[in-house]
Design an enzyme around this catalytic site. Structure first.
Site, PDB file in Angstrom:
ATOM      1  N   LYS A  53       0.832  -1.206   0.000  1.00 42.24           N
ATOM      2  CA  LYS A  53       0.000   0.000   0.000  1.00 42.24           C
ATOM      3  C   LYS A  53       0.870   1.262   0.000  1.00 42.24           C
ATOM      4  O   LYS A  53       0.573   2.234  -0.703  1.00 42.24           O
ATOM      5  CB  LYS A  53      -0.942  -0.020   1.214  1.00 42.24           C
ATOM      6  CG  LYS A  53      -2.030  -1.091   1.118  1.00 42.24           C
ATOM      7  CD  LYS A  53      -2.754  -1.312   2.430  1.00 42.24           C
ATOM      8  CE  LYS A  53      -3.766  -2.451   2.305  1.00 42.24           C
ATOM      9  NZ  LYS A  53      -4.430  -2.773   3.580  1.00 42.24           N
ATOM     10  N   GLN A  97      -3.978  -1.439   9.986  1.00 45.31           N
ATOM     11  CA  GLN A  97      -3.973  -2.750   9.342  1.00 45.31           C
ATOM     12  C   GLN A  97      -4.566  -3.802  10.281  1.00 45.31           C
ATOM     13  O   GLN A  97      -4.147  -3.946  11.427  1.00 45.31           O
ATOM     14  CB  GLN A  97      -2.543  -3.140   8.949  1.00 45.31           C
ATOM     15  CG  GLN A  97      -2.447  -4.446   8.189  1.00 45.31           C
ATOM     16  CD  GLN A  97      -3.153  -4.398   6.834  1.00 45.31           C
ATOM     17  OE1 GLN A  97      -3.071  -3.415   6.108  1.00 45.31           O
ATOM     18  NE2 GLN A  97      -3.854  -5.468   6.506  1.00 45.31           N
ATOM     19  N   ASP A 120     -10.625   3.382   4.994  1.00 42.60           N
ATOM     20  CA  ASP A 120     -11.147   2.023   4.849  1.00 42.60           C
ATOM     21  C   ASP A 120     -12.679   2.000   4.863  1.00 42.60           C
ATOM     22  O   ASP A 120     -13.290   0.964   4.585  1.00 42.60           O
ATOM     23  CB  ASP A 120     -10.615   1.120   5.968  1.00 42.60           C
ATOM     24  CG  ASP A 120      -9.330   0.395   5.578  1.00 42.60           C
ATOM     25  OD1 ASP A 120      -9.110   0.207   4.371  1.00 42.60           O
ATOM     26  OD2 ASP A 120      -8.561   0.023   6.481  1.00 42.60           O
TER      27      ASP A 120
END
Length: 289
Positions: A53, A97, A120
């Protein structure tokens, strides 16, 4: 018939190109989009995901702030870090994460992220907006799937979709995104009875089980001309595989995503898109911005 492979890499590259343009526009206005990544512990898969990412961010001009934290990191320390990032005007997106070590509460951690930095799309606020069709920051994998439908000009109106997944990351948000496009949606899961019959009736089958030893979508489970999206990913004989028996289904379906090279690249591309969107939203919030 032989169906068409949905090339996730090509679609992701198209998204990245749009993101590059948006980054340049923001930079010309004095804003450099920035993503803060938070990784707790030594999970090898998570470390690879975060690295990928960050690399993708660099490719499109997004800066990153890397936070690698020890396995013993406490909830209080996590709360303090998120508060710090929420209040940092140079940070536009926050990515924690998952999964987190057992001492950390995932819901409490995600809920603490500012909704306008929630790249997210998992905070309760953004989940609520998604359920009412008003979300701006949407979960990356589901929105990546919708982007693929758009890229291939697949008209979803009136179609019947079966989603084999009910998670907060994929199944639930995807249900809402498909409803927005006037799709009739059936959600299936590990307790669903007659799964094969549900799939055989569907115009679109989206599977996200991720365990080839427990489930494989085979050609006899889909009807002729179906659209098949494979979100599952696991390792089999040191190879990456999805949920779908691709070689047989491509001969029966109209469109199929491969693994690798299908949904996976889209997840990262939509994270980049969300980060730039968050930077645009955040512009004007806080002093000095």
């Amino acid at each position: 018939m032989t169906g068409q492979k949905i090339d996730g890499i090509a679609v992701a590259n198209a998204v990245k190109e749009r993101v590059r343009g948006a980054v340049k526009a923001l930079q010309s206005d004095g804003v450099t989009p920035c993503l803060a990544t938070v990784l707790v512990g030594e999970n090898p898969a998570s470390a690879v995901y975060v690295k990928n990412k960050q690399k993708a961010c660099t490719e499109v001009g997004i800066t990153t702030k890397d936070h690698k934290l020890p396995e013993s990191f406490s909830q209080q320390e996590m709360n303090s870090l998120i508060d710090l990032l929420n209040n940092d005007n140079t940070v536009h997106g926050i990515l924690v994460q998952l999964p987190l070590p057992k001492q950390l509460d995932e819901f409490a951690t995600i809920s603490r992220i500012s909704p306008i930095k929630d790249v997210d799309g998992l905070t309760p606020y953004n989940v609520g907006l998604l359920s009412t069709g008003r979300a701006i920051l949407k979960p990356c994998t589901p929105s990546g799937i919708m982007e693929m439908f758009d890229y291939y000009n697949i008209d979803l109106t009136g179609k019947h979709a079966v989603i084999i997944n009910r998670s907060n990351l994929i199944g639930r948000p995807l249900y809402n995104l498909l409803l927005e496009k006037n799709v009739t949606v059936t959600t299936c899961h590990s307790k669903t009875q007659n799964l094969k019959e549900h799939c055989q009736k569907a115009d679109i089958v989206i599977t996200a089980v991720g365990d080839r030893t427990k489930f494989v979508l085979t050609a006899d489970m889909v009807k002729d001309g179906a659209i098949v999206i494979d979100v599952g990913i696991s390792r089999q004989d040191s190879k990456l595989v999805g949920d779908v028996d691709y070689d047989s289904i491509i001969k029966k379906a109209s469109y199929v995503t491969p693994v690798p090279g299908g949904v996976g690249p889209m997840t990262v591309a939509m994270l980049l898109k969300n980060t730039v969107t968050a930077a645009s939203i955040n512009k004007g919030f806080g002093s000095g911005s």
